[in-house]
Scaffold this motif. Structure first.
Motif, short mmCIF file in Angstrom:
data_model
loop_
_atom_site.label_atom_id
_atom_site.label_comp_id
_atom_site.label_asym_id
_atom_site.label_seq_id
_atom_site.Cartn_x
_atom_site.Cartn_y
_atom_site.Cartn_z
N HIS A 71 0.69 -1.15 0.10
CA HIS A 71 0.18 0.09 -0.20
C HIS A 71 0.77 1.40 0.06
O HIS A 71 1.60 1.73 1.05
CB HIS A 71 -0.95 -0.05 1.38
N HIS A 73 1.31 5.32 -2.11
CA HIS A 73 0.94 6.36 -3.03
C HIS A 73 2.01 7.09 -3.48
O HIS A 73 2.49 8.23 -2.67
CB HIS A 73 -0.12 7.32 -2.24
N LYS A 135 -0.25 3.43 -6.17
CA LYS A 135 -1.62 3.67 -6.56
C LYS A 135 -1.44 5.15 -7.22
O LYS A 135 -0.61 5.86 -7.14
CB LYS A 135 -2.30 4.06 -5.23
N HIS A 228 -9.59 1.06 0.91
CA HIS A 228 -9.19 1.98 2.39
C HIS A 228 -10.73 1.96 2.79
O HIS A 228 -11.91 2.54 2.31
CB HIS A 228 -9.09 3.47 1.65
N HIS A 251 -6.38 -0.13 6.36
CA HIS A 251 -6.47 0.86 7.53
C HIS A 251 -7.11 -0.06 8.54
O HIS A 251 -6.48 -0.34 9.73
CB HIS A 251 -7.24 1.93 7.28
N ASP A 312 1.70 3.06 3.47
CA ASP A 312 0.76 3.88 3.14
C ASP A 312 1.55 5.27 2.72
O ASP A 312 1.25 6.30 2.81
CB ASP A 312 -0.34 4.19 4.37
ZN LIG Z 1 -3.69 4.95 1.35
#
Ligand SMILES: [Zn+2]
Length: 402
Positions: A71, A73, A135, A228, A251, A312
């Protein structure tokens, strides 16, 4: 790299080979690993190691599978350090800052975005991450989502279309129209570069009906589902993920007993092998960076859910690329054992990406591994903040040396 390579004199080898001995991490002592053609060709006692063209002496240190960060970004522009400082001074986190990054990302050139992904990918690799999911989600136009994924696909096989990150400002008063665009032209432009589809299912982002509609459209064109959910408060996202057979719900900070039961009902990868479960992916960097309560990992593990850890990595709520940092947080703040945390950061991440070729060191797996400057995996939590990754092999190729 051609020819065979023997990683020899390993004091503690974490294999995650649940069929063998050595507990859930499949630990072997005094071991060696033979690499051929980018894959693990043999694992066994050092004294039985076959001959090889080249040799790396691990000098008695621990060797682990490379981390699988499921995960992240990484395709964005700009920096939100001031927002972080304001939050540490007492302002609450609402997720609204995502729109700041959207503006900067749209204004950036392809080369600027590519340079940021390359920098963060390198940073992660030096900290042991050999597989990373990336992502989209900061473009939020047809063209900007497609180019974000095109750039992400230059760096990873696990690209995720997150056009439903937030409703962009220009659609603020007509979210139904935005969802229609995400399911229509945006998905069509993004799908050729994406393996997964994701939605931020949260109050202030997308409600459960919009999330279900978007994820179903993605499934219809062959994308795998992840989402998410339950980050900022309780909600229906976890149940939706289980209903749709999502690979992972990420999460999982605010869960009801029914949410925990639903995740556990999909099975325990640790026990059963690499079954297609719905993994609970915990992202403690986000709670750290927003000064929020951590998810209850113990409750999920005790109920039998499969748990992964990921960074994340993003410029707003968790600007870390460090899986060792996440392991340390999981052990100190979330009451995971070091073994559970290491498993979650390797095999757990692989389960969350439904991959069997990474996150473990057994014959046929990709030769992704790290040599620690430490005698055991325990040191990843025991020595927080210390650069313990001595060397990384990715596809059998050494990536960095001290
Ligand atoms: Zn995220």
């Amino acid at each position: 790299m051609r020819g065979s390579l023997l990683v020899d004199n390993i004091g503690e080898l974490v294999t995650n080979d649940i069929g063998g001995e050595g507990g859930p991490l499949g630990i072997r002592r005094h071991a060696a690993v033979l690499v051929e053609d980018g894959q693990v060709a043999w694992v066994g006692p050092a004294r039985d190691a076959p001959a090889a063209d080249r040799r790396i002496d691990a000098e008695g240190a621990a060797v682990l599978p490379g981390f699988v960060d499921s995960h992240a970004h990484l395709v964005f522009a700009g920096d939100r350090a001031a927002e972080f400082a304001a939050r540490m001074a007492g302002e609450p986190y609402t997720g609204g800052g995502i729109r700041t990054t959207v503006g900067a990302t749209r204004a950036a050139s392809d080369d600027e975005l590519r340079a940021t992904v390359r920098r963060l990918r390198g940073e992660a690799m030096r900290q042991g991450t050999t597989t990373i999911e990336i992502k989209s989600g900061y473009g939020l136009t047809v063209a900007d989502e497609a180019r974000s994924l095109r750039i992400a696909a230059e760096f990873t096989e696990d690209t995720t279309f997150l056009g439903a990150h937030v409703v962009p400002a220009e659609y603020a008063d007509r979210p139904d129209d935005y969802v229609g665009m995400v399911c229509g032209p945006m998905l069509a432009a993004a799908a050729p570069y994406a393996r997964w589809i994701d939605v931020f299912c949260e109050r202030g982002a997308f409600d459960v009906d919009h999330a279900r509609a978007i994820l179903a459209c993605g499934q219809a064109v062959g994308l795998g589902v992840r989402l998410h959910a339950n980050q900022l408060g309780p909600g229906p996202g976890v149940q939706l993920g289980v209903e749709l057979g999502a690979a992972s719900v990420d999460h999982c900070t605010h869960l009801t007993d029914a949410d925990v039961d639903a995740l556990a009902s999909t099975g325990t990868t640790w026990v059963s092998g690499f079954e297609p479960t719905t993994v609970a992916t915990l992202l403690p960097g986000a709670e750290f960076s927003t000064r929020s309560p951590y998810p209850d990992a113990r409750r999920l593990l005790d109920a039998g859910a499969t748990v992964a850890l990921a960074t994340d990595c993003n410029p707003g709520s968790s600007y870390t690329s460090s899986m060792p940092f996440c392991i340390a947080l999981a052990v100190r703040e979330m009451r995971m054992t070091p073994a559970e945390a290491v498993w979650a950061a390797t095999a757990g991440g692989a389960a969350a990406l439904r991959r069997t070729d990474v996150g473990r060191l057994a014959r046929g797996a990709r030769a992704d591994l790290m040599i620690l400057d430490a005698p055991s995996h325990l040191h990843l939590a025991y020595r927080p903040g210390v650069p313990l990754i001595r060397q990384v092999l990715h596809n059998g190729v050494p990536q960095c040396r001290p």
